[in-house]
Motif scaffolding. Structure first.
Motif, PDB file in Angstrom:
ATOM      1  N   LEU A  57       0.840  -1.207   0.000  1.00  0.00           N
ATOM      2  CA  LEU A  57       0.000   0.000   0.000  1.00  0.00           C
ATOM      3  C   LEU A  57       0.874   1.256   0.000  1.00  0.00           C
ATOM      4  N   ASP A  58       1.974   1.213   0.748  1.00  0.00           N
ATOM      5  CA  ASP A  58       2.854   2.380   0.842  1.00  0.00           C
ATOM      6  C   ASP A  58       3.608   2.605  -0.469  1.00  0.00           C
ATOM      7  N   ALA A  59       3.784   1.530  -1.245  1.00  0.00           N
ATOM      8  CA  ALA A  59       4.511   1.690  -2.516  1.00  0.00           C
ATOM      9  C   ALA A  59       3.639   2.368  -3.572  1.00  0.00           C
ATOM     10  N   GLY A  64       3.917   6.119  -1.902  1.00  0.00           N
ATOM     11  CA  GLY A  64       4.984   6.449  -0.956  1.00  0.00           C
ATOM     12  C   GLY A  64       6.240   5.672  -1.288  1.00  0.00           C
ATOM     13  N   ASP A  65       6.946   5.224  -0.266  1.00  0.00           N
ATOM     14  CA  ASP A  65       8.245   4.604  -0.498  1.00  0.00           C
ATOM     15  C   ASP A  65       8.301   3.133  -0.121  1.00  0.00           C
ATOM     16  N   GLY A  66       7.167   2.545   0.218  1.00  0.00           N
ATOM     17  CA  GLY A  66       7.121   1.094   0.386  1.00  0.00           C
ATOM     18  C   GLY A  66       7.646   0.555   1.705  1.00  0.00           C
ATOM     19  N   ASP A  67       7.983   1.443   2.641  1.00  0.00           N
ATOM     20  CA  ASP A  67       8.640   0.966   3.865  1.00  0.00           C
ATOM     21  C   ASP A  67       7.692   0.816   5.048  1.00  0.00           C
ATOM     22  N   HIS A  68       6.406   1.072   4.845  1.00  0.00           N
ATOM     23  CA  HIS A  68       5.526   1.188   6.008  1.00  0.00           C
ATOM     24  C   HIS A  68       5.375  -0.112   6.790  1.00  0.00           C
TER      25      HIS A  68
HETATM   26 MG    MG Z   1       6.775   5.069   3.824  1.00  0.00          MG
END
Ligand code: MG
Ligand code: ADP
Length: 591
Positions: free
Chosen positions: A397-399, A402-406
């Motif tokens: 979902l974060d990717a 966002g940056d995919g690290d959540h």
């Molecule tokens: Mg993130």
């Protein structure tokens, strides 16, 4: 990314260990990052840079004389924690204060701000200058919202030279701000990048296309166009950047530092081809290139791409830009001999281990746990198990925007928090103190925006329970209310901005309403958690207004906010099978 099999959880810290071993003349490894081999002389301002890892030579490569005194090194693409900022800041400070300077990302801003507050409580004068050079991330009239990318070098170099010249903190801060105000960058990516240990890239750029305005952390580009030859690409970049010439620079008096930056997988020869084209463009427009750099300055793991930065000089800035410097990744000129003589080695503290698999039983030398402590630790365990299950879902979902690290960030946060809660319970702490310690640990280990917000939320909940001896339903509701207020105060988001707030606020409202209607706490918590999940799911229809996802609003439509979903999952896990924080068995279970 990369070729050697590696443990993603340790990749960043192993890389920094190895970097320090590779540059023993420049840096030493300290808890939280690296600092100069010889500490700065007494009375010199300490310039501290930092951010996530994965961007070498930013940030550790810029630590050295005439540049940064220290670098705070977060995990891959994740901001360092407030605790790391405090540890690096205290290690380098030598009586004249600190300038913390870093790219403008929500997570970095939160953690560096919290860290600065803690350093100020130690009596250190601390200033913050965020780098906002990326013209693709917000319009010029919202410059304060722009991200920081490769142009940061201009800011760090000027600040470092000003500090080396012995200028006081006010001046170092002013010059850093001035340099930032006169620096603009635009980037282009030809491929995505892959996090260590991942088998899929974070995002992809279709072949034959380029993503214009791509963010340094793999945030998707703002627009996409067909691949061009070097000439038209140079023209596009130069034109867009010159259109943002600072207001006080006359058009025919432009003296530029030109930085052409490779993002990780862009061959030097190809960079030089593009640099030649940029040079011709500038000559054709009568703009003077006073100085330049062409190479890797700030990278994005294995992303193929380039960014072009212009830094408009004036007499004052030119002096600091040209001053000598000597760091692992950036050297120029000849530095005078060190004035302060040999410096004492600061005491080395080992980097705390990343919390990993935790013992499922009580601590080794347990004071018998009270029912309240047992209930609390059971909830931490349930939340950790839930997040363990959801790592990939939340990362995915974060990717989207966002940056995919959540997912990984949340897992690191809960593991740190739970370990710290177990320790606090073992020492006989009450629930308020347990939550406060867990909050500090969450923000230290979780990193990122969500780490700071979750840390702040737990801290506030703990503070609200600190005085309570008996914890009743209203105390629980008040603790959640305090957590909500902390998220609002720290993150400044409003309901509907598509953040974790959109899951936490409905939870708090429903909890209060059900308690007032006379429901018992267990039932009220369960209902509130269900309400929260429905609200989190409904964030799919919203456009993000905060954090990393904001510039990519459209992309996130149809997908729920990762922070809202993780919040709802945690609340569900924490309230399912709730046995009563007050230590009395759940009435529903008893019946
Ligand atoms: Mg993130
Ligand atoms: P980062 O964006 O630093 O990578 P994470 O990926 O861990 O951090 O967390 C992203 C989540 O943080 C978002 O999905 C959103 O729910 C939440 N968030 C971001 N900014 C804010 C804010 N200002 N206030 C509240 N929540 C926010």
């Amino acid at each position: 990314m990369g070729y050697l099999p590696t443990d993603p959880a340790n990749f960043a810290s192993e890389a920094i260990d190895g970097f320090a071993a590779a540059y023993p003349r420049h840096v030493r490894r300290i808890d939280g990052g690296v600092m100069r081999l010889a500490p700065i002389p007494t009375g010199q301002v300490g310039v501290v840079v930092g951010g996530g890892s994965g961007h070498y030579p930013a940030f550790a490569g810029l630590v050295g004389r005439g540049l940064a005194a220290g670098a705070v090194c977060g995990n891959i693409f994740a901001s360092p924690s407030a605790g790391q900022v405090v540890r690096v800041g205290s290690a380098v400070e030598r009586g004249a204060g600190l300038l913390l300077t870093f790219g403008n990302y929500a997570g970095d801003v939160l953690h560096f701000t919290l860290g600065a507050e803690r350093l100020r409580r130690q009596g250190i004068d601390v200033r913050i200058v965020t780098v906002t050079d990326d013209i693709a991330s917000a319009p010029i009239d919202q410059q304060e919202l722009r991200r920081g990318i490769a142009g940061g070098l201009a800011v760090y170099k000027v600040a470092g030279a000003a500090a080396e010249a012995g200028l006081p903190l006010d001046e170092v801060e002013r010059l850093a701000r001035k340099a930032n105000g006169r620096t603009r960058t635009l980037g282009v990516a030809f491929s995505g990048c892959t996090l260590p240990g991942a088998d899929q890239p974070l995002f992809e750029v279709p072949s034959g296309r380029m993503a214009i305005g791509m963010g340094l952390h793999g945030e998707p580009g703002l627009s996409e166009g067909p691949l061009t030859e070097a000439g038209p690409l140079a023209a596009l970049l130069v034109e867009r950047l010159l259109a943002e010439r600072p207001a006080d620079v006359p058009e025919d008096e432009q003296r530029l530092v030109v930085l052409l930056n490779g993002l990780g997988c862009f061959k030097y020869e190809e960079l030089f081809v593009l640099f030649g084209a940029v040079n011709r463009e500038l000559q054709g427009r009568g703009v003077v290139m006073a100085d330049c750099e062409c190479g890797e300055l700030v990278t994005s793991l294995d992303m193929a791409g380039v960014s072009l930065s212009f830094f408009w000089l004036d007499g004052e800035l030119e002096g600091f830009w040209n001053a000598a410097a000597d760091s692992a990744a950036y050297r120029r000129g000849q530095l005078a001999a060190e004035s302060d003589g040999p410096q004492p080695r600061p005491t080395q503290r080992p980097e705390p281990e990343l919390p990993s698999g935790l013992p499922s039983g009580p601590p080794t030398q347990p004071a018998p746990l009270t029912p309240v402590q047992q209930a609390l630790l059971a909830r931490f365990k349930a939340v950790e198990e839930e997040l363990q299950e959801r790592v990939e879902e939340l990362g995915g979902l974060d990717a989207v925007a966002g940056d995919g690290d959540h997912g990984l960030g949340m897992l690191r946060g809960i593991r740190g928090a739970r370990e710290s809660a177990i320790g606090a319970c073992g020492r006989g702490c009450g629930p308020g103190e347990v939550l406060m310690e867990a909050g500090e640990a969450w923000s230290d280990h979780g990193g990122g925006t969500s780490g700071a917000l979750w840390g702040g939320a737990l801290l506030a909940a703990g503070q609200s329970l600190a005085q309570a001896t008996e914890i009743g339903p209203n105390d629980v509701a008040a603790a959640f209310g305090a957590a909500l207020q902390a998220v609002i105060d720290l993150g400044q988001a409003a309901p509907g901005d598509k953040t974790m707030l959109d899951a936490l606020q409905p939870f708090c409202l429903r909890l209060r309403a059900d308690l007032e209607a006379g429901l018992d706490l267990a039932q009220a918590l369960q209902n509130a958690a269900n309400t929260s999940l429905a609200a989190a799911t409904a964030t799919a229809d919203l456009l993000p207004q905060r954090g990393r996802a904001r510039p990519h609003g459209q992309r996130s439509l149809g997908h729920p906010d990762p922070g809202a979903m993780s919040m709802a999952y945690c609340l569900l896990a924490a309230s399912a099978g709730y046995v009563g924080l007050h230590g009395v068995a759940d009435p529903a279970q008893a019946s």
